[in-house]
Design a protein around this motif. Sequence first.
Motif, PDB file in Angstrom:
ATOM      1  N   PRO A 190       0.823  -1.226   0.000  1.00 44.76           N
ATOM      2  CA  PRO A 190       0.000   0.000   0.000  1.00 44.76           C
ATOM      3  C   PRO A 190       0.859   1.279   0.000  1.00 44.76           C
ATOM      4  CG  PRO A 190      -0.889  -1.597   1.542  1.00 44.76           C
ATOM      5  CD  PRO A 190       0.402  -2.175   1.042  1.00 44.76           C
ATOM      6  N   ASP A 191       1.937   1.305   0.777  1.00 43.83           N
ATOM      7  CA  ASP A 191       2.820   2.488   0.778  1.00 43.83           C
ATOM      8  C   ASP A 191       3.424   2.734  -0.600  1.00 43.83           C
ATOM      9  OD1 ASP A 191       2.448   3.325   3.306  1.00 43.83           O
ATOM     10  OD2 ASP A 191       4.448   2.787   4.055  1.00 43.83           O
ATOM     11  N   ALA A 192       3.840   1.645  -1.257  1.00 44.81           N
ATOM     12  CA  ALA A 192       4.446   1.783  -2.586  1.00 44.81           C
ATOM     13  C   ALA A 192       3.428   2.273  -3.609  1.00 44.81           C
ATOM     14  CB  ALA A 192       5.061   0.455  -3.020  1.00 44.81           C
ATOM     15  N   VAL A 193       2.191   1.830  -3.457  1.00 39.29           N
ATOM     16  CA  VAL A 193       1.147   2.303  -4.376  1.00 39.29           C
ATOM     17  C   VAL A 193       0.984   3.818  -4.238  1.00 39.29           C
ATOM     18  CG1 VAL A 193      -1.340   2.246  -4.869  1.00 39.29           C
ATOM     19  CG2 VAL A 193      -0.092   0.111  -4.492  1.00 39.29           C
ATOM     20  N   GLU A 194       0.985   4.291  -2.990  1.00 37.56           N
ATOM     21  CA  GLU A 194       0.900   5.742  -2.780  1.00 37.56           C
ATOM     22  C   GLU A 194       2.145   6.430  -3.330  1.00 37.56           C
ATOM     23  OE1 GLU A 194      -0.473   7.694   0.817  1.00 37.56           O
ATOM     24  OE2 GLU A 194      -1.158   5.738   1.518  1.00 37.56           O
ATOM     25  N   GLY A 195       3.289   5.813  -3.110  1.00 35.76           N
ATOM     26  CA  GLY A 195       4.544   6.373  -3.610  1.00 35.76           C
ATOM     27  C   GLY A 195       4.559   6.476  -5.119  1.00 35.76           C
ATOM     28  N   LYS A 210      20.333  -1.349  -3.886  1.00 30.83           N
ATOM     29  CA  LYS A 210      20.169  -2.720  -3.368  1.00 30.83           C
ATOM     30  C   LYS A 210      21.525  -3.326  -3.027  1.00 30.83           C
ATOM     31  CE  LYS A 210      15.584  -3.982  -4.730  1.00 30.83           C
ATOM     32  NZ  LYS A 210      14.654  -4.686  -5.601  1.00 30.83           N
ATOM     33  N   LYS A 211      22.513  -2.991  -3.834  1.00 33.66           N
ATOM     34  CA  LYS A 211      23.852  -3.542  -3.609  1.00 33.66           C
ATOM     35  C   LYS A 211      24.539  -2.901  -2.403  1.00 33.66           C
ATOM     36  CE  LYS A 211      26.006  -4.331  -7.724  1.00 33.66           C
ATOM     37  NZ  LYS A 211      26.984  -3.859  -8.724  1.00 33.66           N
ATOM     38  N   ASN A 212      24.219  -1.642  -2.138  1.00 30.08           N
ATOM     39  CA  ASN A 212      24.977  -0.884  -1.131  1.00 30.08           C
ATOM     40  C   ASN A 212      24.235  -0.632   0.169  1.00 30.08           C
ATOM     41  OD1 ASN A 212      27.642   0.018  -2.458  1.00 30.08           O
ATOM     42  ND2 ASN A 212      26.111   0.382  -4.029  1.00 30.08           N
ATOM     43  N   THR A 213      23.064  -1.272   0.357  1.00 26.87           N
ATOM     44  CA  THR A 213      22.354  -1.095   1.616  1.00 26.87           C
ATOM     45  C   THR A 213      22.143  -2.466   2.261  1.00 26.87           C
ATOM     46  OG1 THR A 213      20.248  -1.080   0.405  1.00 26.87           O
ATOM     47  CG2 THR A 213      21.184   1.057   0.974  1.00 26.87           C
ATOM     48  N   LEU A 214      21.872  -2.456   3.565  1.00 25.28           N
ATOM     49  CA  LEU A 214      21.822  -3.701   4.329  1.00 25.28           C
ATOM     50  C   LEU A 214      20.533  -4.478   4.089  1.00 25.28           C
ATOM     51  CD1 LEU A 214      23.063  -2.157   7.703  1.00 25.28           C
ATOM     52  CD2 LEU A 214      24.422  -3.434   6.021  1.00 25.28           C
ATOM     53  N   ASP A 215      19.408  -3.748   4.035  1.00 21.18           N
ATOM     54  CA  ASP A 215      18.103  -4.397   3.880  1.00 21.18           C
ATOM     55  C   ASP A 215      17.105  -3.348   3.367  1.00 21.18           C
ATOM     56  OD1 ASP A 215      17.623  -2.784   6.116  1.00 21.18           O
ATOM     57  OD2 ASP A 215      17.849  -4.434   7.522  1.00 21.18           O
ATOM     58  N   ASN A 216      15.843  -3.733   3.277  1.00 14.45           N
ATOM     59  CA  ASN A 216      14.824  -2.821   2.738  1.00 14.45           C
ATOM     60  C   ASN A 216      14.711  -1.539   3.552  1.00 14.45           C
ATOM     61  OD1 ASN A 216      14.388  -4.817   0.920  1.00 14.45           O
ATOM     62  ND2 ASN A 216      12.366  -5.422   1.689  1.00 14.45           N
ATOM     63  N   GLU A 217      14.781  -1.687   4.865  1.00 17.58           N
ATOM     64  CA  GLU A 217      14.649  -0.521   5.739  1.00 17.58           C
ATOM     65  C   GLU A 217      15.803   0.457   5.500  1.00 17.58           C
ATOM     66  OE1 GLU A 217      13.947  -1.823   9.799  1.00 17.58           O
ATOM     67  OE2 GLU A 217      14.595   0.181  10.452  1.00 17.58           O
ATOM     68  N   ASP A 218      16.997  -0.086   5.388  1.00 10.11           N
ATOM     69  CA  ASP A 218      18.182   0.733   5.145  1.00 10.11           C
ATOM     70  C   ASP A 218      18.105   1.414   3.772  1.00 10.11           C
ATOM     71  OD1 ASP A 218      20.733   1.708   5.914  1.00 10.11           O
ATOM     72  OD2 ASP A 218      21.723   0.164   4.706  1.00 10.11           O
ATOM     73  N   PHE A 219      17.595   0.677   2.787  1.00 13.26           N
ATOM     74  CA  PHE A 219      17.399   1.208   1.430  1.00 13.26           C
ATOM     75  C   PHE A 219      16.547   2.484   1.504  1.00 13.26           C
ATOM     76  CE2 PHE A 219      15.153   1.729  -2.534  1.00 13.26           C
ATOM     77  CZ  PHE A 219      15.852   1.101  -3.545  1.00 13.26           C
ATOM     78  N   VAL A 220      15.390   2.381   2.159  1.00 12.39           N
ATOM     79  CA  VAL A 220      14.455   3.509   2.234  1.00 12.39           C
ATOM     80  C   VAL A 220      15.074   4.655   3.033  1.00 12.39           C
ATOM     81  CG1 VAL A 220      12.207   4.245   3.154  1.00 12.39           C
ATOM     82  CG2 VAL A 220      12.400   2.082   1.897  1.00 12.39           C
ATOM     83  N   LYS A 221      15.692   4.316   4.161  1.00 12.05           N
ATOM     84  CA  LYS A 221      16.263   5.350   5.029  1.00 12.05           C
ATOM     85  C   LYS A 221      17.360   6.138   4.311  1.00 12.05           C
ATOM     86  CE  LYS A 221      18.663   5.067   9.068  1.00 12.05           C
ATOM     87  NZ  LYS A 221      19.272   4.077   9.966  1.00 12.05           N
ATOM     88  N   ARG A 222      18.243   5.416   3.648  1.00 17.23           N
ATOM     89  CA  ARG A 222      19.350   6.098   2.967  1.00 17.23           C
ATOM     90  C   ARG A 222      18.873   6.911   1.784  1.00 17.23           C
ATOM     91  NH1 ARG A 222      24.793   2.785   2.231  1.00 17.23           N
ATOM     92  NH2 ARG A 222      25.236   4.644   1.005  1.00 17.23           N
ATOM     93  N   ILE A 277       7.708   7.295  -1.512  1.00 18.84           N
ATOM     94  CA  ILE A 277       8.361   7.285  -2.835  1.00 18.84           C
ATOM     95  C   ILE A 277       9.522   6.287  -2.832  1.00 18.84           C
ATOM     96  CG2 ILE A 277       9.679   8.644  -4.499  1.00 18.84           C
ATOM     97  CD1 ILE A 277       8.041  11.096  -3.722  1.00 18.84           C
ATOM     98  N   ALA A 278      10.319   6.302  -1.764  1.00 18.84           N
ATOM     99  CA  ALA A 278      11.472   5.389  -1.696  1.00 18.84           C
ATOM    100  C   ALA A 278      11.003   3.933  -1.624  1.00 18.84           C
ATOM    101  CB  ALA A 278      12.349   5.740  -0.499  1.00 18.84           C
ATOM    102  N   THR A 279       9.880   3.692  -0.945  1.00 18.62           N
ATOM    103  CA  THR A 279       9.327   2.329  -0.877  1.00 18.62           C
ATOM    104  C   THR A 279       8.887   1.877  -2.269  1.00 18.62           C
ATOM    105  OG1 THR A 279       8.602   2.719   1.388  1.00 18.62           O
ATOM    106  CG2 THR A 279       7.571   0.880   0.231  1.00 18.62           C
ATOM    107  N   TYR A 280       8.307   2.801  -3.020  1.00 16.66           N
ATOM    108  CA  TYR A 280       7.928   2.481  -4.400  1.00 16.66           C
ATOM    109  C   TYR A 280       9.174   2.144  -5.234  1.00 16.66           C
ATOM    110  CZ  TYR A 280       6.932   3.262  -9.295  1.00 16.66           C
ATOM    111  OH  TYR A 280       6.888   3.110 -10.661  1.00 16.66           O
TER     112      TYR A 280
END
Length: 154
Positions: free
Chosen positions: A24-29, A60-72, A110-113
């Motif tokens: 749902p967050d990605a759909v909004e994003g 994806k290559k340079n972050t630890l996980d999904n949460e880190d991806f979005v945060k960074r 947006i980052a989640t999308y």
Amino acid sequence: MTKAQLLILLSAALYTVSSNALSPDAVEGKGLYPACHVCHNQAMDPPLGPPMWGVQRRYKKNTLDNEDFVKRMVSFVKAPTMESAIHDEAVVQLGLMPPMPLPDEILNKIATYILEENFLPPCEHWRIAAKRAEEKGDIEHAKKDRNQLKRFCN
Ligand code: HEC
């Protein structure tokens, strides 16, 4: 067919659907993503930003996980710096991205999308970039773009 077989079939079908579906967050994003697409549109000549396909791969290559991806990604977009940029090639070619100081809630979506979307390889972008590099006599970059075209676009 037994009940159990039917259940297995149904859950397999559901899994196929949900594995391609956005949260749902990605759909909004996705609805807010045009704010980024104005520059990150891969078909633009000349390009104003790198295609998201490559940005997503690098993140994806340079972050630890999904949460880190979005945060960074959110912290970069709010205040881009040379130190936090990981797309070195784009920074050299296009300069650092201007800040987009949108509310965290919006940038998170947006980052989640961007994390979840299945972006198509940016074939148009590579064609444009290879042609531009050839015109400039930049054989090395032209070769790189042609290789990407061969690898991902047939
Ligand atoms: C005015 C044009 C422009 C807009 C609008 C824009 N970008 Fe960018 N973006 C760029 C450019 C140019 C780069 C390449 C240079 C760099 O990496 O800083 C870039 C790079 C990036 C990167 C890679 C950063 C890195 O590590 O090097 C991310 C992530 C990114 N953009 C996300 C976004 C998001 C999310 C949005 C929308 C909220 C957005 N951009 C809107 C121009 C833009």
